[in-house]
Design an enzyme around this catalytic site. Structure first.
Site: not given
Lengths: 371, 371
Positions: A152, A181, A224, A260, A280
């Site tokens: 990304q 949040y 992550e 993951c 998440d």
């Protein structure tokens, strides 16, 4: 340095006003040249049912485009010029307001609108969109970090209003202002993490991990995929992640830089179970037409995550903006298609840097859920 | 029904790319016509140092304008068409994203940006600006009330995110979501209003009055000039004003529809004093150049308000967005020019419907203040 584009529009009550381009040309030119000296007509065309098109050009590569739409009785004006690094604006917003007020009587307009200049093409982009594709201009004054990774585009901006802010692929992720949040995602005060085994899928900004660690869990594992996110947040998002990204192997937590899905498969094979699993990862897609692959991915993750929960375990995740009822309904549709049935509850909170109300989900396996 | 305008821009690394308009014309047309069949070149001009200008026209009154700025190596594209009431968009934002990704390699672009369509000229305007003149698109789905009064344009919109929202002269005023605004203005929990005499200057939305009444004051007097604001808020902003606008003469309050300056003069002549005076009038002007009249008005109100405060009294008011440090500093400059010297403190809060952090002021007369 940027291209500045100023848009204005006028609703005209008398269609007769739009009969003649040359009247409009004279009227509008008379007003504009008071603010843009040296503006000259470049072109005028009557395009029949498509209306009237007039172009003027002026100093500083200024091009003014006017279109008159005869059917709906609307006139759109665009004033576009190039503004160099040290140059003043060609028109202030106060001047744009004055131009609007001068044009209203000339055009017999019953409704009008003007926008501050869009600043386009500069290094620092200040425009992001909400979950329902609305334009939001941020007060970013610095781009602190930018890197295109294999996964990304990772950016961290500074905003006087929101503090430092992580933006992934032009999507708002988390800012200094957004403790709400993380607290809503983890349902702080409603869930007890003390002594619990927790798994985070994603969560690269480190905020969830940092807040969970304050609740004395037994152990938190975080998976992550993009180390660049963590390394940049470690430096610029310390208000949110504290010191937890300084060391990937803490006393009661570890961070694994990995996909993951592979680890979930490993846990399923091993029989490893958790009390809480957090999703998440990427946002729910907005589109209201099922985008096969994205929903497939969401179901894939959910099915695997539910398999590593113990019998009283919970899966918690973020949803979407409340302005996207269709996308939220589609997400909830997916839940009916899971391998193990789930009950879910919803919570929501206004997230400052998102500038919108955001929905969060909590899943319980139902009584019929097999483990 | 609205004019839809889609903006895109591309930074080009090789200036040579901008040498020939006809190459750009061919490349861009090839991409766009996949999404807008029937798009034809309308005009192409080389404007020398001002760069290249290309126009294409197509169905649905579609006009595409491309400008290539040779100096900075920037290309701007605008796609504008008319979208009727029941018509689909000519391009979805997903398609705009795809167009961007197809144009990047063709233009050798190293940085690009696209905006969702601006919807212009419709009955419902969704675009407002922040205190520092940033564009914010709201999710308004209904215009509940609109009236031009002798004082201002009064509008109440509905937003799924913020609830009903009062907008005065295109400025965000108060929404259902904004209890924090009133609580910070009145410093709830820090000030004690029990048994106190309170005066509100402005405050037509009724929210401050309603919240103050919960604190058991002796009496609250409110001076609001525009009855239309109160009548519309009474109907559509009941979440904020409760029932206090149903009756202008309550048990421990009264609302006077009048210019507060005249009443302040009357109070000064009479020797009437208050424990708290609230300034809930027009916003502080944004401009950084002193706009004589507006600052004069602000000082005029402050000077008069301080004269009707008793010796331990306080004046409380809203300031501006924290993104406007210059305007805030100028406001604080004005305070040095008052007839009686004041000490002041500041507080701030993120006001949801403003989408920004807002500053509030509290003034004490200093010890040297004469009463």
């Amino acid at each position: 340095m940027a291209i500045n584009t100023i848009l204005m529009d006028f609703k005209v009550n008398e269609p007769a006003k739009l009969d003649s381009g040359s009247n409009i040309q004279t009227d509008v030119h008379q007003v504009l040249e008071q603010f843009i000296p040296g503006l000259n007509m470049h072109m005028m065309q009557d395009c029949g049912p498509d209306g009237i098109l007039i172009l003027w050009s002026g100093p500083r590569s200024c091009l003014v485009t006017l279109r008159a739409f005869r059917g709906p009785g609307l006139i759109s004006i665009s004033i576009e010029y190039y503004r160099g690094e040290e140059e003043d604006a060609l028109l202030s917003f106060d001047q744009v307001r004055t131009i609007e007020s001068l044009l209203i009587p000339k055009l017999n307009s019953i409704r009008s609108h003007k926008y501050p200049a869009f600043k386009r093409g500069g290094i620092l982009n200040r425009y992001l969109v909400s979950s329902d594709e609305r334009v939001l201009e941020y007060d970013f004054d610095k781009l602190l970090f930018e890197e295109k990774t294999a996964h990304q585009k990772v950016q961290i901006y500074h905003s006087p209003t929101f503090g430092n802010m992580l933006v992934l692929d032009d999507l708002q992720n988390l800012a200094d202002s957004d403790i709400i949040y993380t607290e809503t995602l983890m349902q702080r005060g409603k869930e007890n993490y003390e002594g619990k085994e927790v798994l985070i899928l994603g969560g690269g900004d480190g905020a969830l991990l940092w807040e969970l660690l304050k609740e004395k869990p037994k152990f938190v594992t975080m998976l992550e995929i993009d180390d660049v996110v963590m390394q940049s947040c470690k430096k610029y998002l310390r208000n949110s992640c504290g010191t937890c990204l300084d060391n990937y192997n803490g006393e009661n937590y570890k961070i694994i830089v990995a996909d993951c899905v592979q680890w979930l498969d490993k846990y399923i094979t091993d029989g490893t179970k958790f009390d809480y699993v957090f999703g998440d990862l990427t946002d729910i897609p907005l589109s209201s037409t099922p985008q096969g692959e994205i929903w497939d991915f969401i179901r894939l993750i959910l099915n695997k995550a539910l398999k590593v929960l113990n019998s009283t375990g919970k899966f918690m995740t973020h949803g979407n903006g409340i302005s996207c009822p269709t996308a939220l309904a589609m997400y909830e549709e997916q839940l009916k298609k899971l391998e193990t049935p789930v009950d879910f509850s919803r919570d929501h909170a206004f997230v400052p840097s998102f500038m919108e109300d955001w929905v969060f989900y909590q899943f319980n396996c139902t009584s019929s859920c097999l483990h």
